[in-house]
Scaffold this active site. Structure first.
Site, PDB file in Angstrom:
ATOM      1  N   GLU A  77      16.041  46.795  73.314  1.00  0.00           N
ATOM      2  CA  GLU A  77      15.240  47.420  74.358  1.00  0.00           C
ATOM      3  C   GLU A  77      16.029  48.599  74.941  1.00  0.00           C
ATOM      4  O   GLU A  77      17.145  48.433  75.411  1.00  0.00           O
ATOM      5  CB  GLU A  77      14.953  46.395  75.459  1.00  0.00           C
ATOM      6  N   GLU A 137      10.967  36.473  82.823  1.00  0.00           N
ATOM      7  CA  GLU A 137      10.231  37.565  82.194  1.00  0.00           C
ATOM      8  C   GLU A 137      11.292  38.580  81.804  1.00  0.00           C
ATOM      9  O   GLU A 137      11.854  39.240  82.661  1.00  0.00           O
ATOM     10  CB  GLU A 137       9.205  38.133  83.175  1.00  0.00           C
ATOM     11  N   LYS A 163      14.773  38.250  96.325  1.00  0.00           N
ATOM     12  CA  LYS A 163      15.961  39.109  96.242  1.00  0.00           C
ATOM     13  C   LYS A 163      15.539  40.269  95.350  1.00  0.00           C
ATOM     14  O   LYS A 163      15.471  40.144  94.132  1.00  0.00           O
ATOM     15  CB  LYS A 163      17.121  38.331  95.616  1.00  0.00           C
ATOM     16  N   CYS A 187       8.812  47.017  80.526  1.00  0.00           N
ATOM     17  CA  CYS A 187       9.231  45.999  79.554  1.00  0.00           C
ATOM     18  C   CYS A 187       8.200  45.833  78.449  1.00  0.00           C
ATOM     19  O   CYS A 187       8.549  45.495  77.320  1.00  0.00           O
ATOM     20  CB  CYS A 187       9.506  44.685  80.247  1.00  0.00           C
TER      21      CYS A 187
HETATM   22  P1  NAP Z   1      19.189  42.940  85.734  1.00  0.00           P
HETATM   23  O1  NAP Z   1      20.620  43.175  86.030  1.00  0.00           O
HETATM   24  O2  NAP Z   1      18.801  41.798  84.896  1.00  0.00           O
HETATM   25  O3  NAP Z   1      18.437  42.905  87.151  1.00  0.00           O
HETATM   26  C1  NAP Z   1      17.292  42.147  87.481  1.00  0.00           C
HETATM   27  C2  NAP Z   1      17.500  41.447  88.818  1.00  0.00           C
HETATM   28  O4  NAP Z   1      18.486  40.424  88.673  1.00  0.00           O
HETATM   29  C3  NAP Z   1      18.027  42.365  89.920  1.00  0.00           C
HETATM   30  O5  NAP Z   1      17.511  41.963  91.157  1.00  0.00           O
HETATM   31  C4  NAP Z   1      19.514  42.114  89.842  1.00  0.00           C
HETATM   32  O6  NAP Z   1      20.221  42.490  90.980  1.00  0.00           O
HETATM   33  C5  NAP Z   1      19.542  40.629  89.603  1.00  0.00           C
HETATM   34  N1  NAP Z   1      20.803  40.123  89.056  1.00  0.00           N
HETATM   35  C6  NAP Z   1      21.756  40.809  88.375  1.00  0.00           C
HETATM   36  N2  NAP Z   1      22.775  39.983  88.062  1.00  0.00           N
HETATM   37  C7  NAP Z   1      22.475  38.758  88.555  1.00  0.00           C
HETATM   38  C8  NAP Z   1      23.135  37.490  88.560  1.00  0.00           C
HETATM   39  N3  NAP Z   1      24.320  37.318  87.976  1.00  0.00           N
HETATM   40  N4  NAP Z   1      22.515  36.446  89.152  1.00  0.00           N
HETATM   41  C9  NAP Z   1      21.313  36.601  89.735  1.00  0.00           C
HETATM   42  N5  NAP Z   1      20.648  37.768  89.775  1.00  0.00           N
HETATM   43  C10 NAP Z   1      21.211  38.845  89.189  1.00  0.00           C
HETATM   44  O7  NAP Z   1      18.584  44.212  85.103  1.00  0.00           O
HETATM   45  P2  NAP Z   1      19.072  45.716  85.355  1.00  0.00           P
HETATM   46  O8  NAP Z   1      20.564  45.827  85.342  1.00  0.00           O
HETATM   47  O9  NAP Z   1      18.434  46.188  86.575  1.00  0.00           O
HETATM   48  O10 NAP Z   1      18.498  46.409  84.063  1.00  0.00           O
HETATM   49  C11 NAP Z   1      19.173  46.234  82.822  1.00  0.00           C
HETATM   50  C12 NAP Z   1      18.200  46.071  81.684  1.00  0.00           C
HETATM   51  O11 NAP Z   1      17.302  44.976  81.923  1.00  0.00           O
HETATM   52  C13 NAP Z   1      17.250  47.227  81.484  1.00  0.00           C
HETATM   53  O12 NAP Z   1      17.816  48.289  80.820  1.00  0.00           O
HETATM   54  C14 NAP Z   1      16.140  46.570  80.699  1.00  0.00           C
HETATM   55  O13 NAP Z   1      16.452  46.464  79.365  1.00  0.00           O
HETATM   56  C15 NAP Z   1      16.064  45.208  81.319  1.00  0.00           C
HETATM   57  N6  NAP Z   1      15.003  45.148  82.329  1.00  0.00           N
HETATM   58  C16 NAP Z   1      13.855  44.486  82.016  1.00  0.00           C
HETATM   59  C17 NAP Z   1      12.832  44.426  82.938  1.00  0.00           C
HETATM   60  C18 NAP Z   1      11.558  43.728  82.666  1.00  0.00           C
HETATM   61  O14 NAP Z   1      10.594  43.981  83.348  1.00  0.00           O
HETATM   62  N7  NAP Z   1      11.520  42.814  81.729  1.00  0.00           N
HETATM   63  C19 NAP Z   1      12.965  45.043  84.177  1.00  0.00           C
HETATM   64  C20 NAP Z   1      14.164  45.709  84.483  1.00  0.00           C
HETATM   65  C21 NAP Z   1      15.168  45.716  83.545  1.00  0.00           C
HETATM   66  P3  NAP Z   1      20.822  43.993  91.042  1.00  0.00           P
HETATM   67  O15 NAP Z   1      19.685  44.880  91.257  1.00  0.00           O
HETATM   68  O16 NAP Z   1      21.773  43.966  92.181  1.00  0.00           O
HETATM   69  O17 NAP Z   1      21.511  44.221  89.732  1.00  0.00           O
END
Ligand code: NAP
Ligand code: MG
Length: 462
Positions: free
Chosen positions: A369, A245, A170, A279
């Site tokens: 972050e 991660e 996904k 990250c």
């Molecule tokens: P996120 O919401 O955690 O998204 C990561 C993945 O999880 C996406 O595929 C997302 O789908 C999915 N997801 C979201 N809510 C979920 C749920 N309740 N159950 C299962 N899967 C779910 O991250 P983001 O909103 O894209 O980014 C927010 C923050 O996360 C960033 O600002 C950063 O701090 C952190 N981040 C960290 C990394 C890393 O590499 N460690 C990478 C990206 C972001 P959707 O795309 O539909 O939301």
């Protein structure tokens, strides 16, 4: 504008169960460039069923044959490298050169590394009077973020396939196009139907359905700590394996005697690359007080040079989050040495490369972050102070140490609570395990350690 349909399930593009779509926006000009179907619980269920059905056959496929399929996949990715780079530029906004070398280049290297590992890994070993088998964990549910959209998919899929697992991905809603391209590449590489499946959709719908599906044996998630915590809770409630991660707040420690200009310039480049959406970025630069003013000046000059070369952030939401952090930094008393909250462009989700000076360890910008092009420069009094600051966050994903010589840098790095440290500007190694100490996560990706995540042991006693 291209309206894509279908989910890649059981070796073919199948119509989505529901009518919902996700709009894909080019963050450089804010135009909608495509739509993809928004997957539902039914799509996830169909994909997991396909993966379960394909599992016995793929798990029993000799590792040499799995290796051959992965090598074929690498070749397809090489052949389609330009298309991959253009797609990532369109949906993530990264500059073309970065898209070529990193967003397309690293997945090629990683897929190649698992083609080799699948062929050479000891899936069976002897210990005393036992034979230990390393068997695939089963069906993997992979939930990935947008920041390195293809890399994040490959860093989970390639080792899972090498191990003999089958996969449902996904991808992030912001970057589904390169994920679709990857599914086409998997198909072209002759990987059997059901071994790899793709369901585009929203996190709280398709992502959650995947994590909760009883047919998934291991959930591998990369993204925010908030969502990671929920996934971890779901997985442990169902006694599934889980790999997380999550975020980072890595330190770039410059010890007295290091090549200051080089350490600062490489440090700034590390943070500004991919518009700070990394990250493992070294977002806290730690400098001895005697060299502090000089380092801030160098960092501000280096950041200013990035002005036009930096891409936008992935979305308006992400841009607003980053601007919020910049405002908070100013409000808490940090000094802007470069950049600031204003956008250098009229259109697109841009944020100027920003450097904060006079940052103290307790400030929000030194703890949380930010995920944008924002560097904090902190001062330390001596090595013990530097170590306390470096280790003084809930995270522990990566870091860097610069010193007059390697021995001194390594001595410091040994005391850091973090999963990776670059010594005096060491190069990226796709075989080195990547993952976090503390709240940066659970588990490791890449190389042999990344492969082991997808294996479980069975032992026979003789
Ligand atoms: P996120 O919401 O955690 O998204 C990561 C993945 O999880 C996406 O595929 C997302 O789908 C999915 N997801 C979201 N809510 C979920 C749920 N309740 N159950 C299962 N899967 C779910 O991250 P983001 O909103 O894209 O980014 C927010 C923050 O996360 C960033 O600002 C950063 O701090 C952190 N981040 C960290 C990394 C890393 O590499 N460690 C990478 C990206 C972001 P959707 O795309 O539909 O939301
Ligand atoms: Mg999200």
């Amino acid at each position: 504008m291209k309206a894509h349909d279908g989910m890649y399930i059981d070796g073919a593009w199948r119509p989505a169960a529901g009518p919902g779509v996700i709009e894909v926006v080019n963050p450089a000009d804010e135009q909608v460039i495509a739509t993809v179907p928004a997957g539902t619980v039914e799509d996830v269920d169909a994909a997991v069923r396909a993966a379960r059905a394909a599992l016995p056959g793929w798990a029993a496929t000799p590792p040499a044959e799995r290796a051959a399929r992965l090598a074929a996949l690498r070749d397809v990715l090489v052949a389609r490298q330009d298309e991959i780079a253009e797609t990532v530029t369109a949906e993530l906004g990264s500059p073309p050169k970065l898209s070529q070398t990193v967003h397309a280049g690293v997945p090629i290297a990683v897929t190649g590394s698992y083609a080799e590992l699948a062929a050479t890994y000891a899936f069976e070993e002897r210990t005393g009077n036992s034979t230990v088998l390393h068997e695939p964990v089963g069906v993997v549910g992979a939930i990935t973020p947008w920041n390195y959209p293809l890399h994040q998919i490959v860093a989970k899929t390639a080792p899972a396939l090498a191990a003999g697992c089958t996969v449902v991905v996904k991808p992030a809603e912001d970057t589904p196009l390169v994920a679709r391209l990857f599914a086409e590449a998997v198909h072209e590489a002759g990987i059997p139907a059901g071994v790899f499946n793709l369901v585009t959709g929203l996190g709280p719908v398709a992502g959650q359905a995947l994590a909760e599906h009883p047919g998934v044996d291991l959930v591998s998630f990369t993204g925010s700590t908030a969502v990671g915590r929920r996934i971890g809770a779901i997985a442990s409630g169902m006694v599934k394996k889980v790999a997380l991660e999550l975020g980072g707040k890595s330190a770039n420690v410059i010890l007295p005697g290091a090549d200051l200009a080089r350490a600062v310039n490489v440090g700034v480049a590390n943070v500004m690359s991919n518009s700070g959406q990394t990250c493992s970025a070294w977002t806290r630069m730690l400098v001895h007080h005697d060299q502090y003013d000089e380092a801030v000046e160098l960092a501000a000059a280096a950041a200013a040079k990035y002005g036009d070369r930096i891409g936008p952030l992935v979305s308006a939401t992400q841009r607003d989050r980053v601007r919020g952090y910049i405002a908070k930094g100013v409000a808490e008393g940090a000094r802007l040495a470069a950049g600031g909250p204003d956008s250098p462009h009229e259109r697109g989700y841009y944020v100027s490369p920003t450097v904060f000076a006079d940052v103290t360890p307790g400030m929000t910008i030194a703890q949380e972050e930010i995920f944008g092009p924002v560097l904090s420069v902190l001062r330390y009094t001596d090595e013990e102070d530097a170590l306390r600051i470096a280790n003084g966050t809930v995270y522990g994903l990566a870091g860097a140490v610069w010193a007059a010589d390697e021995t001194e840098a390594v001595a410091f790095a040994r005391r850091m609570e973090t999963g990776q440290v670059d010594i005096n500007g060491g190069r990226f190694n796709p075989l080195a395990p990547f993952g976090g100490y503390k709240q940066s996560g659970v588990g490791r990706e890449l190389g042999a350690h990344g492969l082991a995540e997808y294996l479980q042991t069975k032992s026979f006693q003789f």
